[in-house]
Design a protein around this motif. Structure first.
Motif, PDB file in Angstrom:
ATOM      1  N   ARG A  39      38.976  34.290  36.412  1.00 57.73           N
ATOM      2  CA  ARG A  39      37.331  33.617  36.484  1.00 57.73           C
ATOM      3  C   ARG A  39      38.266  32.154  36.401  1.00 57.73           C
ATOM      4  O   ARG A  39      36.682  31.382  36.651  1.00 57.73           O
ATOM      5  CB  ARG A  39      37.751  34.050  34.831  1.00 57.73           C
ATOM      6  CG  ARG A  39      35.764  33.143  34.688  1.00 57.73           C
ATOM      7  CD  ARG A  39      36.160  33.932  33.139  1.00 57.73           C
ATOM      8  NE  ARG A  39      36.938  32.938  32.551  1.00 57.73           N
ATOM      9  CZ  ARG A  39      37.664  33.543  30.577  1.00 57.73           C
ATOM     10  NH1 ARG A  39      36.603  34.421  30.027  1.00 57.73           N
ATOM     11  NH2 ARG A  39      38.662  33.016  30.273  1.00 57.73           N
ATOM     12  N   ASP A  40      39.125  31.181  36.081  1.00 57.26           N
ATOM     13  CA  ASP A  40      38.992  30.349  35.923  1.00 57.26           C
ATOM     14  C   ASP A  40      40.267  29.463  37.370  1.00 57.26           C
ATOM     15  O   ASP A  40      40.442  27.852  37.222  1.00 57.26           O
ATOM     16  CB  ASP A  40      40.121  30.176  34.380  1.00 57.26           C
ATOM     17  CG  ASP A  40      39.522  30.476  33.559  1.00 57.26           C
ATOM     18  OD1 ASP A  40      37.722  29.921  33.829  1.00 57.26           O
ATOM     19  OD2 ASP A  40      39.568  31.029  31.972  1.00 57.26           O
ATOM     20  N   TYR A  41      40.387  30.081  37.492  1.00 60.17           N
ATOM     21  CA  TYR A  41      41.359  29.419  38.841  1.00 60.17           C
ATOM     22  C   TYR A  41      40.459  29.076  40.295  1.00 60.17           C
ATOM     23  O   TYR A  41      39.263  29.486  40.318  1.00 60.17           O
ATOM     24  CB  TYR A  41      42.509  30.903  39.552  1.00 60.17           C
ATOM     25  CG  TYR A  41      43.093  30.040  40.879  1.00 60.17           C
ATOM     26  CD1 TYR A  41      44.281  29.165  40.701  1.00 60.17           C
ATOM     27  CD2 TYR A  41      43.327  31.363  41.907  1.00 60.17           C
ATOM     28  CE1 TYR A  41      45.088  28.163  41.752  1.00 60.17           C
ATOM     29  CE2 TYR A  41      44.400  30.845  42.426  1.00 60.17           C
ATOM     30  CZ  TYR A  41      45.238  29.386  42.419  1.00 60.17           C
ATOM     31  OH  TYR A  41      46.097  28.808  42.998  1.00 60.17           O
ATOM     32  N   HIS A  42      40.327  28.860  41.415  1.00 57.34           N
ATOM     33  CA  HIS A  42      39.744  28.696  42.487  1.00 57.34           C
ATOM     34  C   HIS A  42      39.005  29.736  42.973  1.00 57.34           C
ATOM     35  O   HIS A  42      37.718  29.500  43.081  1.00 57.34           O
ATOM     36  CB  HIS A  42      40.721  27.719  43.716  1.00 57.34           C
ATOM     37  CG  HIS A  42      41.594  26.966  42.920  1.00 57.34           C
ATOM     38  ND1 HIS A  42      41.210  25.740  43.141  1.00 57.34           N
ATOM     39  CD2 HIS A  42      43.092  26.729  43.228  1.00 57.34           C
ATOM     40  CE1 HIS A  42      41.575  24.539  43.292  1.00 57.34           C
ATOM     41  NE2 HIS A  42      43.080  25.203  42.804  1.00 57.34           N
ATOM     42  N   THR A  43      39.678  31.067  42.747  1.00 58.26           N
ATOM     43  CA  THR A  43      38.129  31.711  43.795  1.00 58.26           C
ATOM     44  C   THR A  43      37.667  32.241  42.406  1.00 58.26           C
ATOM     45  O   THR A  43      36.417  32.481  43.399  1.00 58.26           O
ATOM     46  CB  THR A  43      39.786  33.180  43.659  1.00 58.26           C
ATOM     47  OG1 THR A  43      40.886  32.962  42.490  1.00 58.26           O
ATOM     48  CG2 THR A  43      40.867  32.998  44.862  1.00 58.26           C
ATOM     49  N   GLY A  44      38.133  32.035  41.345  1.00 57.00           N
ATOM     50  CA  GLY A  44      36.460  32.378  40.471  1.00 57.00           C
ATOM     51  C   GLY A  44      35.445  31.092  40.188  1.00 57.00           C
ATOM     52  O   GLY A  44      34.552  31.539  40.648  1.00 57.00           O
ATOM     53  N   GLN A  45      36.099  30.001  41.558  1.00 61.12           N
ATOM     54  CA  GLN A  45      34.443  28.918  41.887  1.00 61.12           C
ATOM     55  C   GLN A  45      34.222  29.603  42.915  1.00 61.12           C
ATOM     56  O   GLN A  45      32.764  29.509  42.847  1.00 61.12           O
ATOM     57  CB  GLN A  45      35.226  27.627  41.749  1.00 61.12           C
ATOM     58  CG  GLN A  45      36.105  26.999  40.273  1.00 61.12           C
ATOM     59  CD  GLN A  45      35.663  27.301  39.073  1.00 61.12           C
ATOM     60  OE1 GLN A  45      34.446  26.685  39.318  1.00 61.12           O
ATOM     61  NE2 GLN A  45      36.002  27.340  37.878  1.00 61.12           N
ATOM     62  N   LEU A  46      34.752  30.486  43.464  1.00 65.33           N
ATOM     63  CA  LEU A  46      34.447  30.873  44.460  1.00 65.33           C
ATOM     64  C   LEU A  46      33.167  31.790  44.480  1.00 65.33           C
ATOM     65  O   LEU A  46      31.801  31.568  45.187  1.00 65.33           O
ATOM     66  CB  LEU A  46      35.319  30.971  45.458  1.00 65.33           C
ATOM     67  CG  LEU A  46      35.731  30.417  46.849  1.00 65.33           C
ATOM     68  CD1 LEU A  46      37.003  31.060  47.463  1.00 65.33           C
ATOM     69  CD2 LEU A  46      35.194  29.069  47.519  1.00 65.33           C
ATOM     70  N   TYR A  47      33.458  32.897  43.907  1.00 62.14           N
ATOM     71  CA  TYR A  47      32.556  33.187  42.766  1.00 62.14           C
ATOM     72  C   TYR A  47      31.469  32.690  41.871  1.00 62.14           C
ATOM     73  O   TYR A  47      29.658  33.431  42.304  1.00 62.14           O
ATOM     74  CB  TYR A  47      33.379  34.207  42.194  1.00 62.14           C
ATOM     75  CG  TYR A  47      33.923  35.504  42.623  1.00 62.14           C
ATOM     76  CD1 TYR A  47      33.282  36.696  43.593  1.00 62.14           C
ATOM     77  CD2 TYR A  47      35.164  35.795  43.629  1.00 62.14           C
ATOM     78  CE1 TYR A  47      33.807  37.549  44.126  1.00 62.14           C
ATOM     79  CE2 TYR A  47      35.837  36.500  43.635  1.00 62.14           C
ATOM     80  CZ  TYR A  47      35.505  37.803  44.303  1.00 62.14           C
ATOM     81  OH  TYR A  47      35.992  38.617  44.723  1.00 62.14           O
TER      82      TYR A  47
END
Length: 312
Positions: free
Chosen positions: A93-101
């Motif tokens: 949720r808090d990593y770069h990938t969470g920002q993509l979602y």
């Protein structure tokens, strides 16, 4: 010392070529020795279903399958993590990938199915006939992809027939570029985010190394780490030329190549911005479809909305 240029360092110390390399390596070894193991634990996204698998053939590797609840997007995104990461780092949720979602949700876009892949904390998709199994690139091409594709056929609806995408961050961005420049006709798009891109290796002269550090603005500590990276993965000059993205771009053929998204922060201490600009220019000259974005910040300053739209 990490903030001064190599030229000033040499003037002060009056060192010759190999002692300079030795000093850089010593600095790197000290850095790595005192660098603590990453304790990071991802916080899973509520709507992301994750299944992880541990494989042993022909060597240990792991991967996770991620599907976003309610998404009908038939595309499959292969993802390569950064240094010290794992396949599980995608679901965070808090990593770069969470920002993509968050970006996909904001723009009302349906996320693709994601396959996150890992060969360990530090790995490069190098093709090397002398290495076990022909190197990790050969393992990825001949074993990993068929294994994953077979599992996808079992997991995804029979009607799913989307495009294949690939993306990676930092070390994973470097691996993404190798795949984009070498793997023909399989991936439709490739997003390389903040990939460290040196224009030299340890096979080059001290003058070339000094020029790279001066031109790129890379920190001395990071230059030492890239030098060790080169020593570890590129034992001879021909191996470097066959596998490094900067070298591969010289003979790039745009036919059947994926569209490429390339980004880096202007203040990136790995010299990423300098290398990325050169790479983007060389690829454009050879007909590549490439989107280059310069960001104002440091390492892995990412425009998540732009990446989210690109990966659609």
């Amino acid at each position: 010392m990490a903030n001064i240029t190599l030229e000033r360092f040499m003037q002060q110390a009056r060192l010759t070529r190999w002692p300079v390399y030795g000093a850089l390596l010593l600095l790197l070894l000290v850095t790595v020795w005192w660098w603590p193991a990453s304790p990071y634990q991802p916080t899973p996204l509520a709507k992301l279903e994750m299944q992880c698998f541990q494989e042993t053939v022909p060597l240990p590797w792991s991967w996770c399958l991620h599907r976003y609840q309610g998404s009908d997007n038939p595309d499959v995104l292969y993802y390569f993590h950064g240094r010290n990461g794992t396949a599980r780092w995608w679901n965070d949720r808090d990593y770069h990938t969470g920002q993509l979602y968050k970006a996909w949700e904001k723009d009302q876009l349906q996320p693709p199915t994601v396959v996150s892949l890992s060969f360990g904390k530090l790995w490069v998709l190098t093709e090397d006939k002398a290495a076990p199994f022909g190197g990790l690139y050969r393992v990825f091409s001949t074993v990993v992809i068929p294994t994953i594709e077979t599992r996808l056929q079992q997991q995804l609806p029979p009607t799913a027939s989307g495009q294949r995408l690939v993306a990676g961050i930092s070390m994973g961005g470097f691996n993404t570029l190798i795949v984009a420049l070498k793997h023909r006709g399989y991936f439709a798009k490739a997003a390389s985010l903040c990939a460290p891109l040196a224009t030299v290796s340890h096979h080059d002269s001290l003058a070339q190394l000094r020029a790279f550090i001066h031109n790129s603005g890379i920190r001395l500590k990071r230059a030492a780490m890239l030098l060790m990276f080169s020593l570890r993965f590129y034992s001879d000059k021909s191996l470097w030329l066959q596998n490094d993205p900067m070298a591969l771009s010289a003979d790039f053929n745009a036919e059947a190549a994926p569209a490429i998204y390339l980004s880096c922060g202007k203040q990136d201490e790995w010299g990423c911005s300098y290398g990325s600009r050169l790479l983007a220019r060389q690829l454009r000259e050879r007909g590549a479809e490439i989107q280059w974005q310069s960001r104002p910040g440091g390492h892995c300053d990412i425009d998540y909305e732009a990446v989210a739209r690109f990966l659609q």
